[in-house]
Design a protein around this motif. Structure first.
Motif, PDB file in Angstrom:
ATOM      1  N   ASP A 195       0.805  -1.212   0.000  1.00  0.00           N
ATOM      2  CA  ASP A 195       0.000   0.000   0.000  1.00  0.00           C
ATOM      3  C   ASP A 195       0.841   1.266   0.000  1.00  0.00           C
ATOM      4  OD1 ASP A 195      -2.283  -1.609   2.268  1.00  0.00           O
ATOM      5  OD2 ASP A 195      -2.344  -1.514   0.083  1.00  0.00           O
ATOM      6  N   ILE A 196       2.129   1.129   0.264  1.00  0.00           N
ATOM      7  CA  ILE A 196       2.993   2.301   0.350  1.00  0.00           C
ATOM      8  C   ILE A 196       3.799   2.488  -0.926  1.00  0.00           C
ATOM      9  CG2 ILE A 196       4.940   3.321   1.587  1.00  0.00           C
ATOM     10  CD1 ILE A 196       3.969   1.864   4.082  1.00  0.00           C
ATOM     11  N   ILE A 197       4.292   1.394  -1.501  1.00  0.00           N
ATOM     12  CA  ILE A 197       5.131   1.471  -2.692  1.00  0.00           C
ATOM     13  C   ILE A 197       4.503   0.635  -3.801  1.00  0.00           C
ATOM     14  CG2 ILE A 197       7.386   0.885  -3.663  1.00  0.00           C
ATOM     15  CD1 ILE A 197       8.590   1.470  -0.932  1.00  0.00           C
ATOM     16  N   SER A 198       4.478   1.197  -4.969  1.00  0.00           N
ATOM     17  CA  SER A 198       3.933   0.497  -6.130  1.00  0.00           C
ATOM     18  C   SER A 198       5.032   0.369  -7.175  1.00  0.00           C
ATOM     19  CB  SER A 198       2.759   1.280  -6.719  1.00  0.00           C
ATOM     20  OG  SER A 198       2.352   0.702  -7.942  1.00  0.00           O
ATOM     21  N   ILE A 199       5.240  -0.860  -7.636  1.00  0.00           N
ATOM     22  CA  ILE A 199       6.195  -1.082  -8.727  1.00  0.00           C
ATOM     23  C   ILE A 199       5.486  -1.917  -9.784  1.00  0.00           C
ATOM     24  CG2 ILE A 199       8.409  -2.063  -9.431  1.00  0.00           C
ATOM     25  CD1 ILE A 199       9.399  -1.569  -6.578  1.00  0.00           C
ATOM     26  N   THR A 200       5.131  -1.249 -10.859  1.00  0.00           N
ATOM     27  CA  THR A 200       4.435  -1.912 -11.968  1.00  0.00           C
ATOM     28  C   THR A 200       5.252  -1.842 -13.258  1.00  0.00           C
ATOM     29  OG1 THR A 200       3.255   0.123 -12.529  1.00  0.00           O
ATOM     30  CG2 THR A 200       2.162  -1.392 -10.978  1.00  0.00           C
ATOM     31  N   LEU A 201       6.531  -1.478 -13.086  1.00  0.00           N
ATOM     32  CA  LEU A 201       7.439  -1.305 -14.212  1.00  0.00           C
ATOM     33  C   LEU A 201       6.974  -0.197 -15.155  1.00  0.00           C
ATOM     34  CD1 LEU A 201       8.430  -5.004 -14.909  1.00  0.00           C
ATOM     35  CD2 LEU A 201       9.521  -3.331 -13.428  1.00  0.00           C
ATOM     36  N   ASP A 202       6.428   0.858 -14.567  1.00  0.00           N
ATOM     37  CA  ASP A 202       6.042   2.065 -15.289  1.00  0.00           C
ATOM     38  C   ASP A 202       6.714   3.236 -14.567  1.00  0.00           C
ATOM     39  OD1 ASP A 202       4.905   4.398 -16.256  1.00  0.00           O
ATOM     40  OD2 ASP A 202       2.883   3.565 -16.330  1.00  0.00           O
ATOM     41  N   PRO A 203       7.840   3.744 -15.094  1.00  0.00           N
ATOM     42  CA  PRO A 203       8.591   4.797 -14.407  1.00  0.00           C
ATOM     43  C   PRO A 203       7.794   6.066 -14.119  1.00  0.00           C
ATOM     44  CG  PRO A 203       9.857   3.923 -16.241  1.00  0.00           C
ATOM     45  CD  PRO A 203       8.489   3.329 -16.330  1.00  0.00           C
ATOM     46  N   THR A 204       6.705   6.285 -14.836  1.00  0.00           N
ATOM     47  CA  THR A 204       5.904   7.491 -14.592  1.00  0.00           C
ATOM     48  C   THR A 204       4.939   7.322 -13.425  1.00  0.00           C
ATOM     49  OG1 THR A 204       4.151   6.848 -16.141  1.00  0.00           O
ATOM     50  CG2 THR A 204       6.013   8.134 -17.023  1.00  0.00           C
TER      51      THR A 204
END
Length: 138
Positions: free
Chosen positions: A3-12
């Motif tokens: 819930d704090i960090i999101s990494i979806t491989l989208d730098p934007t």
């Protein structure tokens, strides 16, 4: 941390997306291990604060096992059967042999290996009817 960090491989869009209450940076070189086999990685700043505090009043003890340095509080030792035991926690670092700094980076596997190796230095102490794992430091 989902819930704090999101990494979806989208730098934007990737990064911190929630409220952060506390954050500690660690290089993976400094570990606190309890004689109950629990451990946590700490920062260099925390390591320095612990060793500085233990250095006061000559409380900083040192045990070297293979390439590892174990720092502990000498005032917490218990003497049983001509051996000094520590029940509690200690600091662990691995001496660097590759010349890239004083200490090497430790992974979870390294820490588990060290805990297994240190089991040869441990004994169960019964204190007031309670059993505790203790590390013999001499």
């Amino acid at each position: 941390m989902g819930d704090i960090i999101s990494i979806t491989l989208d730098p934007t869009k990737d990064g911190i997306v929630g409220k952060v209450d506390t954050m500690v940076a660690t290089s993976g070189k400094y570990v606190v291990i309890g004689t109950n086999a629990e451990h946590r990685f700490i920062s260099e700043k925390q390591f320095d604060a612990y060793t500085d505090e233990l250095g006061k009043d000559d409380r900083l003890g040192l045990l070297i096992v293979k390439d590892y340095m174990i720092y502990y509080d000498k005032s917490k030792l218990i003497e049983v059967d001509d051996c000094k035991y520590l029940i509690g926690s200690f600091l662990l670092v691995e001496i660097s042999i590759d010349g890239t700094g004083a200490y090497s980076r430790l992974g979870e596997g390294d820490v588990e290996w060290v805990k297994e190796t240190l089991s040869d230095y441990c004994a169960d102490l019964i204190v007031d009817g309670e059993r505790y794992s203790a590390l013999c430091v001499d």
